[in-house]
Enzyme design. Sequence first.
Site, PDB file in Angstrom:
ATOM      1  N   ASP A  45       0.821  -1.204   0.000  1.00 11.31           N
ATOM      2  CA  ASP A  45       0.000   0.000   0.000  1.00 11.31           C
ATOM      3  C   ASP A  45       0.865   1.269   0.000  1.00 11.31           C
ATOM      4  O   ASP A  45       1.854   1.354   0.722  1.00 11.31           O
ATOM      5  CB  ASP A  45      -0.880  -0.022   1.257  1.00 11.31           C
ATOM      6  N   GLU A  78       2.062  -0.338  -4.819  1.00 14.09           N
ATOM      7  CA  GLU A  78       1.128   0.722  -5.225  1.00 14.09           C
ATOM      8  C   GLU A  78       1.892   2.034  -5.248  1.00 14.09           C
ATOM      9  O   GLU A  78       2.315   2.524  -4.198  1.00 14.09           O
ATOM     10  CB  GLU A  78      -0.060   0.834  -4.259  1.00 14.09           C
TER      11      GLU A  78
HETATM   12  C1  GLC Z   1      -4.233   3.078  -0.808  1.00 18.32           C
HETATM   13  C2  GLC Z   1      -5.504   2.276  -0.721  1.00 18.32           C
HETATM   14  C3  GLC Z   1      -6.616   3.184  -0.326  1.00 18.32           C
HETATM   15  C4  GLC Z   1      -6.300   3.760   1.033  1.00 18.32           C
HETATM   16  C5  GLC Z   1      -4.938   4.442   1.050  1.00 18.32           C
HETATM   17  C6  GLC Z   1      -4.444   4.682   2.434  1.00 18.32           C
HETATM   18  O1  GLC Z   1      -4.276   4.036  -1.801  1.00 18.32           O
HETATM   19  O2  GLC Z   1      -5.722   1.632  -1.946  1.00 18.32           O
HETATM   20  O3  GLC Z   1      -7.856   2.533  -0.316  1.00 18.32           O
HETATM   21  O4  GLC Z   1      -7.267   4.692   1.406  1.00 18.32           O
HETATM   22  O5  GLC Z   1      -3.955   3.637   0.435  1.00 18.32           O
HETATM   23  O6  GLC Z   1      -4.033   3.490   3.045  1.00 18.32           O
END
Ligand code: GLC
Length: 544
Positions: free
Chosen positions: A216, A279
């Site tokens: 994440d 991500e």
């Molecule tokens: C990422 C997740 C999202 C979340 C954010 C904070 O972007 O996909 O859903 O709100 O991280 O953890």
Amino acid sequence: MPSLPEHPEPAASASPPAAPWWETGVIYQIYPRSFQDSNGDGIGDLEGIRRRLDYVSHLGVDAIWLSPIFPSPMADFGYDVADYRGVAAMFGDLAQFDRLLAEAHAKGLRILLDFVPNHSSTQHPWFVESRSSRTNPKRDWYIWRDGAPGGGPPNNWTSDMGGSSWEFDPATGQYYLHAFLKEQADLNWRNPEVRAAMMDVLRFWFDRGVDGFRIDVMWHAIKAQGLPDNPPNPDYAPGMGEKYKVLQTHSTDQPEVHEIARDFRALADSYGERLLVGEIFLPLPKLMEYYGTPAMPGVHLPFNFQLLEAPHWNAGALARIIADYEAALPPGGWPNWVMGSHDAPRIAGKLGEAQARVAAMLLLTLRGTPTLYQGDELGIGVVEIPPDRIRDPQDLRQPGLGLGRDGARTPMRWDAGAHAGFSAAEPWLPLGDDWRTRNVAVQDAEPGSMLALYRRLLAIRRANPALNRGTLSSVAADQDVLRYERSDGSDRFLIALNMTSAERQLMLPEGADVAELVISTIPGRSFDGRLAPDEGVILRMTHH
Ligand code: GLC
Ligand code: CA
């Protein structure tokens, strides 16, 4: 039109090097709250996912990525982790997780978990200790600072969820940093104890047999020394969301993040073929740095959100996106493509059914690992969320800016029975208007359905090395038609996607003849040299 670098092909006689599973595989994202409820509380759970494993395996994907399943107060629906080594009671328990994993493995499905290293819940015992006193041994596990000399937060950083990134904690008279909600405190990745504890978390799950992680907001993990003010964003306009007030120059994408990636990677590789997906929302050259270098490898797949973020969805724009992405890949970097997620508006909502079918063909014929989001295979479109049913904190905190993510998080529709077969009770988010006609049972019975199209495309991709590990070439856009070739030795396919609702003549590449129509996005079509409105085709080619 953009031209692509040629990817050298091994001699036809040489036996192909063994590829890791994710290079030929497809990832399917499950949002656990919304897949299948097994105990009638209106919220999906692990036992529900287990009962639906046959659906997932019959779909024809290779791995499931589960959004967070860990104990959490659910301020951000699990992205606020209160225990990195457990399972939230509403989702089940560790024994149920082990059973899910074993049954998935028995069906040839891998499972990726969602690792949230940037921040924990403020209810995590680490933070509870950290906030208890300025001298607590865990104080430095989070990022605490005095207020600015004149009062107010320590610097000008803004939270992605709106407002300052700093929250004042009266107990000790200091502020703590939170890049997202104030319930999500940023961990201090400059502290070696934090790094060690988080590596132990990864070991805990790898030892249980999980096949990898989606990491994440990875580019957020470490901040610039001294936490200097971020530069103001010259393009900021009210209505954009306060996260855009400043450029995240010092709060994200620091060089040291690559050391963290290296450590994660070394650990993953020490377990064999375990996959790390990062991500990362950054411009291409920066994104590519997350692959690392041969001397310092990074994650296997830095998520490629180019399709999600495409400002224009037309043949020319997409040809450019594909060519630019391919050209930016580092040597040996394996590509990947994402077309939906729990954070983004649904593709069928943006494009409509006909072009969503074309988009499915695009996602599943590009070179690189596709990530498919649950429900997109049914063509779920816009689901209106009545104001009293909004649950997304991003929407609730900054209402009216169109930042809501609930629309993509609505439950799976399994059949036309009560609550779409998702739950025995009213689901936590509405199902949408068309669930009685747009659901798995209905589409199972229709050879021309979106679900049938996804299954066939996935099967064709699996059966043809040219369409999974093969090379990509001749990306071109002409008269609203996007086309490219995939090949493996003498096995060649032309993919031609008519991105307009008018008929088009198909232009064949120089020296190529059509041998066979493999599949059209439009059921029952035979090939006559033309593309019907909104038609995508895969053609097997011969070359003279
Ligand atoms: C990422 C997740 C999202 C979340 C954010 C904070 O972007 O996909 O859903 O709100 O991280 O953890
Ligand atoms: Ca449940």
